[in-house]
Scaffold this motif. Structure first.
Motif, mmCIF file in Angstrom:
data_model
loop_
_atom_site.group_PDB
_atom_site.id
_atom_site.type_symbol
_atom_site.label_atom_id
_atom_site.label_comp_id
_atom_site.label_asym_id
_atom_site.label_seq_id
_atom_site.Cartn_x
_atom_site.Cartn_y
_atom_site.Cartn_z
ATOM 1 N N VAL A 1 -4.953 16.990 -0.087
ATOM 2 C CA VAL A 1 -4.451 17.974 -1.364
ATOM 3 C C VAL A 1 -4.266 17.782 -2.801
ATOM 4 N N PRO A 2 -4.209 16.101 -3.291
ATOM 5 C CA PRO A 2 -4.397 15.718 -4.610
ATOM 6 C C PRO A 2 -5.587 16.447 -5.013
ATOM 7 N N PHE A 3 -6.652 15.991 -4.584
ATOM 8 C CA PHE A 3 -8.091 16.499 -4.745
ATOM 9 C C PHE A 3 -8.198 18.020 -4.801
ATOM 10 N N CYS A 4 -7.616 18.641 -3.520
ATOM 11 C CA CYS A 4 -8.108 20.102 -3.798
ATOM 12 C C CYS A 4 -7.248 20.307 -4.885
ATOM 13 N N MET A 5 -6.332 20.221 -5.347
ATOM 14 C CA MET A 5 -5.664 21.028 -6.666
ATOM 15 C C MET A 5 -6.202 20.625 -7.902
ATOM 16 N N SER A 6 -6.985 19.357 -8.347
ATOM 17 C CA SER A 6 -7.587 19.112 -8.685
ATOM 18 C C SER A 6 -9.044 19.889 -9.027
ATOM 19 N N VAL A 7 -9.797 20.365 -7.687
ATOM 20 C CA VAL A 7 -10.651 20.697 -7.917
ATOM 21 C C VAL A 7 -11.580 21.906 -7.611
ATOM 22 N N GLY A 8 -9.587 23.418 -7.622
ATOM 23 C CA GLY A 8 -9.601 24.537 -7.304
ATOM 24 C C GLY A 8 -8.929 24.113 -6.010
ATOM 25 N N PHE A 9 -9.716 24.396 -4.759
ATOM 26 C CA PHE A 9 -8.930 24.747 -3.961
ATOM 27 C C PHE A 9 -8.140 25.791 -3.174
ATOM 28 N N SER A 10 -7.493 26.640 -2.387
ATOM 29 C CA SER A 10 -6.768 27.448 -2.332
ATOM 30 C C SER A 10 -5.648 26.611 -1.635
ATOM 31 N N PRO A 11 -4.301 26.947 -1.036
ATOM 32 C CA PRO A 11 -3.324 26.025 -0.466
ATOM 33 C C PRO A 11 -4.066 26.686 1.113
ATOM 34 N N LEU A 12 -4.315 28.120 1.495
ATOM 35 C CA LEU A 12 -4.681 28.018 2.791
ATOM 36 C C LEU A 12 -5.920 27.382 2.883
ATOM 37 N N ALA A 13 -7.118 27.462 2.051
ATOM 38 C CA ALA A 13 -7.845 26.506 2.127
ATOM 39 C C ALA A 13 -7.863 25.320 2.233
ATOM 40 N N THR A 14 -7.038 24.437 1.601
ATOM 41 C CA THR A 14 -6.738 23.350 1.717
ATOM 42 C C THR A 14 -6.506 22.905 3.218
ATOM 43 N N VAL A 15 -5.049 24.056 3.476
ATOM 44 C CA VAL A 15 -4.686 23.882 4.997
ATOM 45 C C VAL A 15 -6.789 24.039 6.148
ATOM 46 N N ALA A 16 -6.738 24.994 5.686
ATOM 47 C CA ALA A 16 -8.078 24.464 6.966
ATOM 48 C C ALA A 16 -8.349 23.655 6.525
ATOM 49 N N LEU A 17 -9.145 22.849 5.644
ATOM 50 C CA LEU A 17 -9.687 21.359 5.926
ATOM 51 C C LEU A 17 -8.504 20.599 6.032
ATOM 52 N N ILE A 18 -7.880 20.491 6.324
ATOM 53 C CA ILE A 18 -6.966 19.283 6.507
ATOM 54 C C ILE A 18 -6.809 19.892 8.252
ATOM 55 N N GLY A 19 -6.256 20.673 8.134
ATOM 56 C CA GLY A 19 -6.830 21.060 10.328
ATOM 57 C C GLY A 19 -7.646 21.229 10.743
ATOM 58 N N THR A 20 -8.361 21.615 9.902
ATOM 59 C CA THR A 20 -9.637 21.220 10.617
ATOM 60 C C THR A 20 -10.607 19.603 10.571
ATOM 61 N N ALA A 21 -9.642 18.964 10.107
ATOM 62 C CA ALA A 21 -11.058 17.576 9.456
ATOM 63 C C ALA A 21 -9.795 16.766 10.784
ATOM 64 N N GLY A 22 -8.823 16.810 11.406
ATOM 65 C CA GLY A 22 -7.680 16.035 11.720
ATOM 66 C C GLY A 22 -8.241 16.999 13.346
ATOM 67 N N ALA A 23 -8.780 18.353 13.631
ATOM 68 C CA ALA A 23 -8.766 18.256 14.432
ATOM 69 C C ALA A 23 -10.051 17.759 15.384
ATOM 70 N N MET A 24 -11.115 18.078 14.290
ATOM 71 C CA MET A 24 -12.621 18.065 14.952
ATOM 72 C C MET A 24 -12.499 16.007 14.879
ATOM 73 N N GLY A 25 -13.202 15.465 16.248
ATOM 74 C CA GLY A 25 -13.232 14.131 16.545
ATOM 75 C C GLY A 25 -11.713 14.216 17.632
ATOM 76 N N ASP A 26 -11.143 15.064 17.486
ATOM 77 C CA ASP A 26 -9.871 14.364 19.434
ATOM 78 C C ASP A 26 -10.491 15.133 20.517
ATOM 79 N N ALA A 27 -11.865 16.144 20.170
ATOM 80 C CA ALA A 27 -12.507 16.262 21.048
ATOM 81 C C ALA A 27 -13.490 15.389 21.003
ATOM 82 N N GLY A 28 -13.977 15.015 22.207
ATOM 83 C CA GLY A 28 -15.056 13.508 22.038
ATOM 84 C C GLY A 28 -14.787 12.651 21.673
ATOM 85 N N SER A 29 -14.006 12.262 21.441
ATOM 86 C CA SER A 29 -13.560 10.750 21.281
ATOM 87 C C SER A 29 -12.926 10.490 22.574
#
Length: 435
Positions: free
Chosen positions: A359-387
């Motif tokens: 979040v602090p990084f996304c705020m500093s470089v200009g990612f929108s809140p929804l784009a930040t959500v997509a990054l956090i949610g997708t990054a969290g979901a990736m790897g769950d399948a296949g681990s």
């Protein structure tokens, strides 16, 4: 940063070379501890201490295994499978999609998560063999149902997942409404739908014959070619026990109490004679004990990564290495989430770590809140399948390997990794760029 990457690679490579997954995760945990500067004894102590984090889940798996054995003993599964053979003969794709739909319901409408798998899937194994269904397609369908609903929809476990994202982002200084989370996560979810369709109708569409030999002692299906055997009072009592277990589980929010309720009722209704109690427990442990122990070891490995702050260091370094709000930055952040979740084995447990750093990084470089959500949610979901350590893969394996003919790594983890993490990565990038 290197500590997480090397230890996760140790786990993955040993698993791919068919080293038992318990030993692979244990080796990864010790490797992480040693690379963080701990001694061998300290690394083991940290791993063992962390095993308690999944004790409730492990006990739930064992009790569900016992309950599954009792349901198989009742004979109702034989009646069910015989009926399905007549109705769905030759309709492999349709049956697999029905299983995917049932798994989706377990996340939202009837939030039992993985509890249905050791009860529903083992009775169907002989049906899969008769129809020459590739079990890798079934594993892909089950994992889809365990993940896609909470990724895309704010209902059931999805509400918990979306609410966790919103709360952790707010704690780091970026406000977003829970009801808006789905707008960002729906796009990565479409990638999972594409992965499911490719797995079922392209990659694993051809008939697959397994070796005829199987371990009868651990086969809980209770399936016989009944030729239309009548529905008996014992079958009615079995259904009542299943419904009671479901009601108690949801009402008390406990898999343990739900499974215990079902087990006790099976004895009370004399569906299973009390003298067979030892056999049911022994066979239930054989069915689910390995999966339960993997969950314990995985919790220990996650504890080593968290307590040594290896995860925080890795994500921080990955974020700092990124540039501005662009595709390359988003890709680096998603790949960091993939590695972390592969090691920790849970999307829900990864979100707080990623949000605090993203979040602090996304705020500093200009990612929108929804784009930040997509990054956090997708990054969290990736790897769950296949681990190898995720319940999204351990759950399907617990049902599909009931007869000892389904390999956790090559038949569950590899197919689900390829068909879900790749589209999650691609569609997550799209979401981060366009939102």
């Amino acid at each position: 940063m290197i500590t997480v990457i090397i230890s996760v690679l140790v786990m993955i490579l040993l698993s791919l070379f068919r080293v038992n997954v318990v030993l692979a995760i244990l080796a990864a945990g010790v490797t992480a501890g040693l690379m963080s500067g701990l001694g061998l004894n300290d690394a083991l102590d940290l791993l063992i201490t962390g095993m308690g984090g999944q004790a409730e889940t492990a006990l739930s798996y064992i009790l569900l295994g016992v309950f599954a054995m009792m349901i198989g003993y009742s004979g109702i599964t034989g009646v069910l499978v015989s009926s399905l053979v007549r109705v769905l003969k030759g309709k492999r794709g349709f049956l697999i999609m029905v299983i995917a739909a049932a798994a989706c319901l377990s996340q939202n409408v009837i939030p039992v998560h993985i509890a249905f798998i050791p009860i529903l899937i083992p009775p169907l194994l002989k049906l899969f063999d008769e129809m020459s269904i590739d079990r890798r397609a079934v594993a892909s369908a089950l994992t889809f149902g365990l993940k896609a609903p909470y990724v895309m929809l704010p209902v059931g476990f999805g509400f918990i997942f979306h609410n966790t994202i919103a709360q952790e982002m707010a704690a780091s200084g970026m406000e977003v409404a829970v009801n808006d989370i789905w707008k960002a996560m729906f796009i990565p979810g479409l990638g999972m739908i594409a992965g499911l369709l490719i797995a079922v109708f392209v990659t694993y569409r051809n008939p697959r014959k397994l070796e005829a030999e199987h371990k009868a002692s651990t086969d809980p299906s209770g399936y016989q070619d009944t030729g239309g055997s009548p529905f008996t009072i014992k079958h009615t009592f079995t259904i009542l026990a299943v419904l009671a277990a479901l009601i108690i589980q949801i009402g008390m929010d406990s898999l343990i109490f739900g499974a215990l309720t079902g087990i006790i009722l099976m004895f009370i209704f004399r569906v299973v004679p009390f003298r067979h109690g030892d056999d049911m427990v022994n066979d239930g442990v054989k069915l689910m004990g390995m999966i339960a122990f993997v969950m314990l070891i995985a919790s220990g490995f996650a504890n080593v990564l968290e307590e040594t702050r290896a995860v925080d260091d890795m994500v921080s370094n990955a974020v700092n290495a990124a540039g501005g709000a662009n595709v390359m930055t988003a890709a680096i952040m998603l790949l960091a989430g993939l590695v972390v979740t592969m090691g920790i084995g849970t999307s829900f447990g990864t979100i707080p770590i990623l949000a605090a750093l993203f979040v602090p990084f996304c705020m500093s470089v200009g990612f929108s809140p929804l784009a930040t959500v997509a990054l956090i949610g997708t990054a969290g979901a990736m790897g769950d399948a296949g681990s190898p350590a995720s319940d999204s893969t351990l759950g399907p394996t617990s049902g599909l390997n009931a007869d000892g003919r389904h390999h956790h790594i090559w038949d569950t983890c590899v197919p689900t990794f390829l068909h879900y993490n790749i589209p999650l990565f691609l569609f997550g990038l799209i979401a981060a760029v366009i939102l």
